[in-house]
Scaffold this active site. Structure first.
Site, PDB file in Angstrom:
ATOM      1  N   ALA A 103       7.344  -1.884   2.939  1.00  0.00           N
ATOM      2  CA  ALA A 103       8.144  -1.285   1.866  1.00  0.00           C
ATOM      3  C   ALA A 103       9.225  -0.374   2.460  1.00  0.00           C
ATOM      4  O   ALA A 103      10.390  -0.416   2.057  1.00  0.00           O
ATOM      5  CB  ALA A 103       7.235  -0.504   0.925  1.00  0.00           C
ATOM      6  N   GLN A 122       1.125   3.621   2.058  1.00  0.00           N
ATOM      7  CA  GLN A 122       1.785   3.805   3.368  1.00  0.00           C
ATOM      8  C   GLN A 122       2.261   2.463   3.944  1.00  0.00           C
ATOM      9  O   GLN A 122       2.157   2.216   5.149  1.00  0.00           O
ATOM     10  CB  GLN A 122       0.840   4.520   4.340  1.00  0.00           C
ATOM     11  CG  GLN A 122       0.764   6.011   4.094  1.00  0.00           C
ATOM     12  CD  GLN A 122       2.107   6.727   4.318  1.00  0.00           C
ATOM     13  OE1 GLN A 122       2.927   6.312   5.125  1.00  0.00           O
ATOM     14  NE2 GLN A 122       2.325   7.821   3.591  1.00  0.00           N
ATOM     15  N   SER A 123       2.801   1.611   3.093  1.00  0.00           N
ATOM     16  CA  SER A 123       3.292   0.303   3.559  1.00  0.00           C
ATOM     17  C   SER A 123       4.517   0.454   4.461  1.00  0.00           C
ATOM     18  O   SER A 123       5.517   1.090   4.080  1.00  0.00           O
ATOM     19  CB  SER A 123       3.660  -0.543   2.342  1.00  0.00           C
ATOM     20  OG  SER A 123       4.460  -1.635   2.730  1.00  0.00           O
ATOM     21  N   ASN A 124       4.438  -0.162   5.638  1.00  0.00           N
ATOM     22  CA  ASN A 124       5.607  -0.197   6.528  1.00  0.00           C
ATOM     23  C   ASN A 124       6.630  -1.210   6.029  1.00  0.00           C
ATOM     24  O   ASN A 124       7.837  -1.048   6.231  1.00  0.00           O
ATOM     25  CB  ASN A 124       5.168  -0.580   7.943  1.00  0.00           C
ATOM     26  CG  ASN A 124       4.184   0.414   8.515  1.00  0.00           C
ATOM     27  OD1 ASN A 124       4.517   1.568   8.711  1.00  0.00           O
ATOM     28  ND2 ASN A 124       2.951  -0.028   8.741  1.00  0.00           N
ATOM     29  N   ALA A 170       0.847  -1.193   0.000  1.00  0.00           N
ATOM     30  CA  ALA A 170       0.000   0.000   0.000  1.00  0.00           C
ATOM     31  C   ALA A 170       0.888   1.252   0.000  1.00  0.00           C
ATOM     32  O   ALA A 170       2.072   1.178   0.324  1.00  0.00           O
ATOM     33  CB  ALA A 170      -0.890  -0.003   1.240  1.00  0.00           C
TER      34      ALA A 170
END
Ligand SMILES: Cc1ncc(COP(=O)(O)O)c(C=O)c1O
Length: 347
Positions: free
Chosen positions: A92, A88-90, A86
């Site tokens: 990534a 706001q992927s953590n 997403a």
């Protein structure tokens, strides 16, 4: 009580033979939450496992998962890591951080999973950190098409290969060896040692359930080590009807990867979607209240996507469940997302 000394192979199979990247220091702390207990009117011990403090770039559960992915990437001689998630992927953000620490490049594909045009959502929080880390950002228009996102990531990897690079893909959809879940098989061993050392009787452990790597790996690890402590997964992405079989499947995939019997019977997989609404990446008033209470009582910083929903589930359990045993909240991090969700948190 579990005899941890006696528990490594064969019950955890190949766990300790697989390569790891060495990105953080274990164990993470387990701390009491006495102020929260008083605020909720319960005398039972409430504890938090600080997996938000896993050393690297604001930390979080995904560091444990990257231990195994990036360990494999290193073993394969990769020079570039690719991941999809997403906006706001953590995962990534932490993949980019881990790649940098190991001297690799990172390509991130950001999927449109959450309809949010707030510029803070698109530019701050995890995205800002990814830019600081110098990751190359791509976008994918469909947030619910896991196979399609993996396919496009494969095409980016192919382009890199043709340019002479050695890409390593962290896949999204189920059906791949669940290397990341092994980080939480390992964490179960760590937590059981802490529970034993503190002489605690534990009535429930509350953990987020998204891709299922965290929940599935942790539950698998506990049961493989002979612990029957109940685990409740808080749905953060899909409803319970979809999430329960996903976790059951994850546990079987972990067993196949470790080459051991699956120790998790289907009826041992407990999930609730009572805190999921209004959907992935969006928080209800109850979740926002839980975030504020955890901050004001325990100085814990929780995000609206994962750890805030899990805290709402934890508070509900602490208020309702009978018994005197301890309740443990697994804080999986997500901290940078609060800057992307400033509008929701200050409304
Ligand atoms: C902070 C945080 N907590 C929990 C989760 C859920 O973990 P999993 O995807 O392993 O189920 C995620 C997933 O991205 C996360 O970033």
């Amino acid at each position: 009580m579990t005899d941890i000394a006696n528990t490594s192979p064969p019950r955890l199979g190949r766990l300790d033979d697989l390569p790891r990247a060495g990105l953080f220091h274990a164990p993470t702390h387990m701390e009491p939450m006495a102020n929260l207990g008083a605020a909720l009117g319960t005398k039972r011990p409430l504890l938090v496992k600080r997996d938000d403090l896993t050393d690297m770039a604001f930390g979080g559960n995904k560091v444990r998962q990257l231990e195994f992915y990036l360990g494999e990437a290193q073993a394969q001689g990769a020079d570039t890591v690719l991941i999809t998630g997403a906006v706001q992927s953590n995962f990534a953000r932490l993949a980019a951080a881990g790649a940098r620490k190991l001297g690799m490049d990172c390509h991130i594909q950001l999927e449109e999973r959450v309809a949010k045009n707030d510029p803070r959502y698109r530019n701050s929080g995890n995205v800002l950190i990814e830019r600081l880390l110098g990751a190359t950002l791509h976008s994918y228009p469909e947030g619910e098409d896991e196979a399609g996102a993996d396919r496009q990531l494969g095409e980016i990897a192919e382009g890199l290969r043709q340019a002479g690079r050695k890409p390593y893909i962290i896949p999204l959809a189920p059906g791949h060896a669940p290397l990341g879940a092994l980080g939480y098989v390992d964490m179960a061993r760590e937590l059981l040692q802490q529970v034993e050392a503190a002489g605690l009787t534990v009535d429930d452990i509350i953990i987020p359930s998204g891709s299922g790597a965290t929940h599935g790996g942790f539950l698998f690890g506990l049961r493989a080590l002979g612990s029957q402590i109940p685990v409740t997964g808080i749905c953060v992405r899909r409803d319970a009807a979809q999430q329960k079989p996903r976790i059951e499947h994850r546990c079987q995939e972990i067993a196949d990867l470790l080459e051991v019997e699956n120790p998790v019977p289907a009826d041992d997989v407990v999930v609730t979607d009572a805190f999921l609404a209004p959907g992935y990446g969006k928080a209800s008033d109850e979740v926002l209240d839980a975030i504020r209470l955890a901050a004001r009582m325990e100085a814990l910083i929780l995000d609206p996507v994962y750890s805030g929903k899990t805290m709402a589930g934890f508070i509900d359990t602490a208020k309702r469940a009978e018994g005197e045993g301890a309740l443990i909240f697994i804080h999986t991090g997500g901290t940078p997302a609060i800057f992307a969700y400033e509008g929701d948190l200050t409304a």
